[in-house]
Design an enzyme around this catalytic site. Sequence first.
Site, PDB file in Angstrom:
ATOM      1  N   LYS A 185       0.834  -1.197   0.000  1.00 52.48           N
ATOM      2  CA  LYS A 185       0.000   0.000   0.000  1.00 52.48           C
ATOM      3  C   LYS A 185       0.871   1.250   0.000  1.00 52.48           C
ATOM      4  O   LYS A 185       1.920   1.294   0.641  1.00 52.48           O
ATOM      5  CB  LYS A 185      -0.907   0.013   1.237  1.00 52.48           C
ATOM      6  N   HIS A 253      -7.709 -13.061   4.088  1.00 49.93           N
ATOM      7  CA  HIS A 253      -7.032 -12.062   4.923  1.00 49.93           C
ATOM      8  C   HIS A 253      -6.767 -12.598   6.330  1.00 49.93           C
ATOM      9  O   HIS A 253      -5.813 -12.180   6.991  1.00 49.93           O
ATOM     10  CB  HIS A 253      -7.879 -10.794   4.998  1.00 49.93           C
TER      11      HIS A 253
END
Length: 308
Positions: A185, A253
């Site tokens: 990210k 996740h």
Amino acid sequence: MSLKLTEGMRDTLAQWLDHERALKSASENTITAYGHDVSGWLSFLAEHEGGGFGPAAIARVRLSDMRSWMAHERGRGVAPRSLARALSAVKTFTRWLAERDGFDATAILATRSPKFQKKLPRPLSPDAAKEMLSTVELQDEEPWIAARNVAVVTLLYGCGLRISEALSLTGSDVPLGEVIRIVGKGNKERIVPVLPAARQAVAEYVRLCPYDLLPETPLFRGARGGALNPRLISKVTEAARMQLGLPSSVTPHAMRHSFATHLLNAGGDLRAIQELLGHASLSTTQAYTAVDNARLLQVYEAAHPRAK
């Protein structure tokens, strides 16, 4: 709700989104969410005022206007967590605009976020994680697809990768070495160690894959040879956890959550785990790992200079 925004306001919103994209390296998913949240807020204010709503009008927004917007959002069923996210986007946009145009944005920036109970991550136990890897392999009769699924999920659990990071690997990344360079990210790079089990799983997939894995092409492929859709890994994980009788919180996740928690419980350093996960904040890593207070105290006493 129809957008009753002036052309100037639409241009201003577009400029801010470009700013977030270029200078803060926000992902396209984040940009889309920002645009949706702030557009909704501006649309409400335009309706609230009953006319065109340009950039200068934001300087006139009062705390009562903000409360009316939040009440409106709650009234149409927006959850507190989603409203808090929207308010955060609104504040970020307003702060940028106030700095650009030189006005006092206190009324907006002082608006309190709705309270909500944060969902704690639910990692698997070490045994359940191993069972997941074994069961994922059984979800497809085609050997190369089964090997692909195992390789991806092993990277999530064995290296703590986000699913988007695992699927961003290309043919140039194989054979995997002892470490891989990941761009996460915000375009932040990090070096992640690769366990032998993960290297072996990826190597087995590469050996069986019927498609040419060229350096510039995606490493993980769908059945027809295109880039693998992350939804397919979610489906495989769902099928495996249902077979094992595990809760619905077991997602791709959750494998990353499990990686972090098991590493910390085994004595890993919290800051080292922060680097491995690519978290900007240590508090994010602490919230990410499901450890009890006693374990956190042990980490604190081992690391803090005054505790020694």
